[in-house]
Design a protein around this motif. Sequence first.
Motif, PDB file in Angstrom:
ATOM      1  N   UNK A  87      -0.539   6.044   3.627  1.00 53.08           N
ATOM      2  CA  UNK A  87      -1.093   4.813   3.052  1.00 53.08           C
ATOM      3  C   UNK A  87      -1.035   3.659   4.050  1.00 53.08           C
ATOM      4  N   UNK A  88       0.009   3.630   4.861  1.00 63.08           N
ATOM      5  CA  UNK A  88       0.175   2.549   5.834  1.00 63.08           C
ATOM      6  C   UNK A  88      -0.803   2.671   7.002  1.00 63.08           C
ATOM      7  N   UNK A  89      -1.172   3.918   7.326  1.00 64.25           N
ATOM      8  CA  UNK A  89      -2.048   4.149   8.472  1.00 64.25           C
ATOM      9  C   UNK A  89      -3.474   4.499   8.068  1.00 64.25           C
ATOM     10  N   UNK A  90      -3.704   4.583   6.753  1.00 63.09           N
ATOM     11  CA  UNK A  90      -5.001   5.030   6.284  1.00 63.09           C
ATOM     12  C   UNK A  90      -5.948   3.900   6.097  1.00 63.09           C
ATOM     13  N   UNK A 140       0.833  -1.207   0.000  1.00 56.09           N
ATOM     14  CA  UNK A 140       0.000   0.000   0.000  1.00 56.09           C
ATOM     15  C   UNK A 140       0.868   1.258   0.000  1.00 56.09           C
ATOM     16  N   UNK A 141       1.923   1.251   0.789  1.00 59.25           N
ATOM     17  CA  UNK A 141       2.825   2.405   0.835  1.00 59.25           C
ATOM     18  C   UNK A 141       3.530   2.574  -0.516  1.00 59.25           C
ATOM     19  N   UNK A 142       3.987   1.473  -1.092  1.00 56.08           N
ATOM     20  CA  UNK A 142       4.647   1.516  -2.399  1.00 56.08           C
ATOM     21  C   UNK A 142       3.715   2.126  -3.453  1.00 56.08           C
ATOM     22  N   UNK A 143       2.502   1.628  -3.522  1.00 57.44           N
ATOM     23  CA  UNK A 143       1.534   2.107  -4.506  1.00 57.44           C
ATOM     24  C   UNK A 143       1.276   3.600  -4.332  1.00 57.44           C
ATOM     25  N   UNK A 144       1.112   4.035  -3.093  1.00 53.77           N
ATOM     26  CA  UNK A 144       0.844   5.448  -2.819  1.00 53.77           C
ATOM     27  C   UNK A 144       2.013   6.335  -3.242  1.00 53.77           C
ATOM     28  N   UNK A 145       3.220   5.896  -2.957  1.00 46.49           N
ATOM     29  CA  UNK A 145       4.381   6.710  -3.315  1.00 46.49           C
ATOM     30  C   UNK A 145       4.559   6.760  -4.830  1.00 46.49           C
TER      31      UNK A 145
END
Length: 172
Positions: free
Chosen positions: A169-172, A35-40
């Motif tokens: 993204x990690x906390x959302x 999720x973090x990768x995709x968001x960045x």
Amino acid sequence: MSFTYPEVGATRDGEPLPDGYDHVRVRERIGHGRAAFTAVVEGVVMFDLHRSIGLRVATSQPRAAVGVRVTSTLGVGPVGLRIPCEVVWVLDEDRRGGYAYGTLAGHPERGEESFVAELDDHDDLWFTVTAFSRAAAWYARLGGPLTRAAQAVATRRYVTAARRLAARASHG
């Protein structure tokens, strides 16, 4: 309009950066997981990373693709420094994403800069900014060490902005 330097594409895949330029390569762990990768990656290729550090950004297309023109403006209101670039390569892989752009006429520097997010084998998210540049405009040459310091500040801001995107993204 053509690029203002001959080594187009030299920031790709960790190749040695060309001689005769100042070099920047910052790689930091900024998060964890898909999720973090995709968001960045989305933040990078949609130019939100640049907007998030206070640049006004105008593009010929909303998403990074080879040939897309990107003009960032640093400044307030009608007063600002125009920074024209063009995307030279895009990385769209399962575990790596990003792009590089190169300078066009009117940019205060000559060179290239890339922004790449990568998930390693442990799903740790790494963000890398790679650049090579040298002064093109008289005021950039005159600025000397101040110009380099401004680039270092911008690089730090890009990394911090990418870290924020990953955290959301990690906390959302």
